[in-house]
Design an enzyme around this catalytic site. Structure first.
Site, PDB file in Angstrom:
ATOM      1  N   GLY A   1      33.820  34.361  31.262  1.00  0.00           N
ATOM      2  CA  GLY A   1      32.869  33.729  32.179  1.00  0.00           C
ATOM      3  C   GLY A   1      33.173  32.278  32.479  1.00  0.00           C
ATOM      4  N   THR A   2      34.459  31.890  32.457  1.00  0.00           N
ATOM      5  CA  THR A   2      34.749  30.489  32.810  1.00  0.00           C
ATOM      6  C   THR A   2      34.509  30.251  34.303  1.00  0.00           C
ATOM      7  OG1 THR A   2      37.121  30.789  33.231  1.00  0.00           O
ATOM      8  CG2 THR A   2      36.473  30.297  30.956  1.00  0.00           C
ATOM      9  N   ASN A   3      34.788  31.249  35.129  1.00  0.00           N
ATOM     10  CA  ASN A   3      34.487  31.082  36.559  1.00  0.00           C
ATOM     11  C   ASN A   3      32.977  31.056  36.789  1.00  0.00           C
ATOM     12  OD1 ASN A   3      36.955  31.169  38.517  1.00  0.00           O
ATOM     13  ND2 ASN A   3      37.456  32.616  36.880  1.00  0.00           N
TER      14      ASN A   3
ATOM     15  N   LYS B   1      28.013  55.946  37.802  1.00  0.00           N
ATOM     16  CA  LYS B   1      28.169  54.612  38.394  1.00  0.00           C
ATOM     17  C   LYS B   1      27.121  54.391  39.492  1.00  0.00           C
ATOM     18  CE  LYS B   1      32.252  52.773  39.024  1.00  0.00           C
ATOM     19  NZ  LYS B   1      33.519  52.162  39.499  1.00  0.00           N
TER      20      LYS B   1
ATOM     21  N   MET C   1      35.336  43.624  35.712  1.00  0.00           N
ATOM     22  CA  MET C   1      36.477  44.529  35.690  1.00  0.00           C
ATOM     23  C   MET C   1      36.102  45.975  36.018  1.00  0.00           C
ATOM     24  SD  MET C   1      38.835  42.500  35.461  1.00  0.00           S
ATOM     25  CE  MET C   1      39.925  41.372  34.614  1.00  0.00           C
ATOM     26  N   ARG C   2      35.369  46.148  37.110  1.00  0.00           N
ATOM     27  CA  ARG C   2      35.038  47.499  37.563  1.00  0.00           C
ATOM     28  C   ARG C   2      35.192  47.601  39.069  1.00  0.00           C
ATOM     29  NH1 ARG C   2      32.888  50.776  33.803  1.00  0.00           N
ATOM     30  NH2 ARG C   2      32.606  49.609  31.880  1.00  0.00           N
TER      31      ARG C   2
ATOM     32  N   LEU D   1      33.911  48.803  42.556  1.00  0.00           N
ATOM     33  CA  LEU D   1      32.560  49.056  43.063  1.00  0.00           C
ATOM     34  C   LEU D   1      32.533  50.355  43.866  1.00  0.00           C
ATOM     35  CD1 LEU D   1      31.377  45.520  44.278  1.00  0.00           C
ATOM     36  CD2 LEU D   1      31.443  46.468  41.961  1.00  0.00           C
TER      37      LEU D   1
ATOM     38  N   ASN E   1      35.660  38.404  45.592  1.00  0.00           N
ATOM     39  CA  ASN E   1      36.289  38.489  44.263  1.00  0.00           C
ATOM     40  C   ASN E   1      37.407  37.471  44.158  1.00  0.00           C
ATOM     41  OD1 ASN E   1      36.920  39.664  41.679  1.00  0.00           O
ATOM     42  ND2 ASN E   1      38.651  40.718  42.631  1.00  0.00           N
TER      43      ASN E   1
ATOM     44  N   HIS F   1      41.149  36.831  42.167  1.00  0.00           N
ATOM     45  CA  HIS F   1      42.193  37.584  41.460  1.00  0.00           C
ATOM     46  C   HIS F   1      43.372  36.653  41.162  1.00  0.00           C
ATOM     47  CE1 HIS F   1      44.438  41.010  40.092  1.00  0.00           C
ATOM     48  NE2 HIS F   1      45.464  40.604  40.827  1.00  0.00           N
TER      49      HIS F   1
END
Ligand code: GAR
Length: 188
Positions: A13-15, A66, A91-92, A94, A108, A110
């Site tokens: 969770g640094t972002n 899901k 990390m999923r 959608l 997102n 990356h």
């Protein structure tokens, strides 16, 4: 009225923290109104708690599918009147439940110059490949792994073989690029 953001994360969770701090000190004209995490033991959960940010933390295995847990996420995003969904190490992939409900409003980050090196081990794969120019990509999210229209990219040179070093350099770039990208989208 401040804009309303949700940040999704699965790990450190640094972002998330960089975005939340930028909101708190006015570098982004928005508030993080919800943090969503699919890993109850992830460090990001404690970070959100310490910052006083409401979280929805869940285990996918507690749901039948899901579609079911994403429907719950959509309910919570709607309840918080979220305008922009920021995936930051979530990390999923959608499904249509989230993608349709928040079409064009999910982004997102990356750690590669997409379309090169999609997936969870982009930096390690780039080092293994021996690239000399690395980078970070911000993109809209679709149903493909790290797919979707590119919004912004930032490249940096590195001529070595230490993935940890690439992560360190990349992380600083990520935090600023995420903040700049949110500002750009909110000002449209
Ligand atoms: C970030 O480096 C992000 O680019 C990456 O996960 C990390 C999360 O770090 N995302 C992906 O690899 C997406 N395929 P953080 O939890 O410290 O923000």
């Amino acid at each position: 009225m401040k804009h309303r953001l949700a940040v999704f994360a699965s790990g450190e969770g640094t972002n998330f923290e960089a975005i939340a701090r930028a909101c708190a000190d006015g570098r982004i004209d928005a508030e993080v109104v919800l943090m969503v995490c699919d890993k109850p033991a992830a460090p990001v959960v404690g970070k959100a708690g310490r910052m006083g940010i409401r979280s929805f933390v869940f285990s996918p295995k507690d749901y039948g599918s899901k579609a079911e847990y994403e429907a719950e996420i959509v309910r919570r995003l709607d309840a918080e009147k979220v305008e922009l969904v920021c995936l930051a190490g979530y990390m999923r992939i959608l499904s249509d439940v989230l993608l349709n409900a928040y079409e064009g409003r999910i982004i997102n980050i990356h750690p590669s110059l997409l379309p090169a090196f999609r997936g969870a081990h982009a930096v390690e794969q780039a080092v293994e490949y021996g690239v000399k120019v690395y980078g970070i990509t911000m993109h809209y999210v679709n149903s493909e792994l790290d797919g979707g229209r590119i919004i912004a990219q930032k490249a940096f040179e590195y001529d070595g073989s230490d993935p940890a070093e690439v992560h360190r350099i990349g992380q600083k770039i990520e935090h600023q690029l995420y903040i700049d990208t949110i500002n750009k989208l909110l000002s449209k």
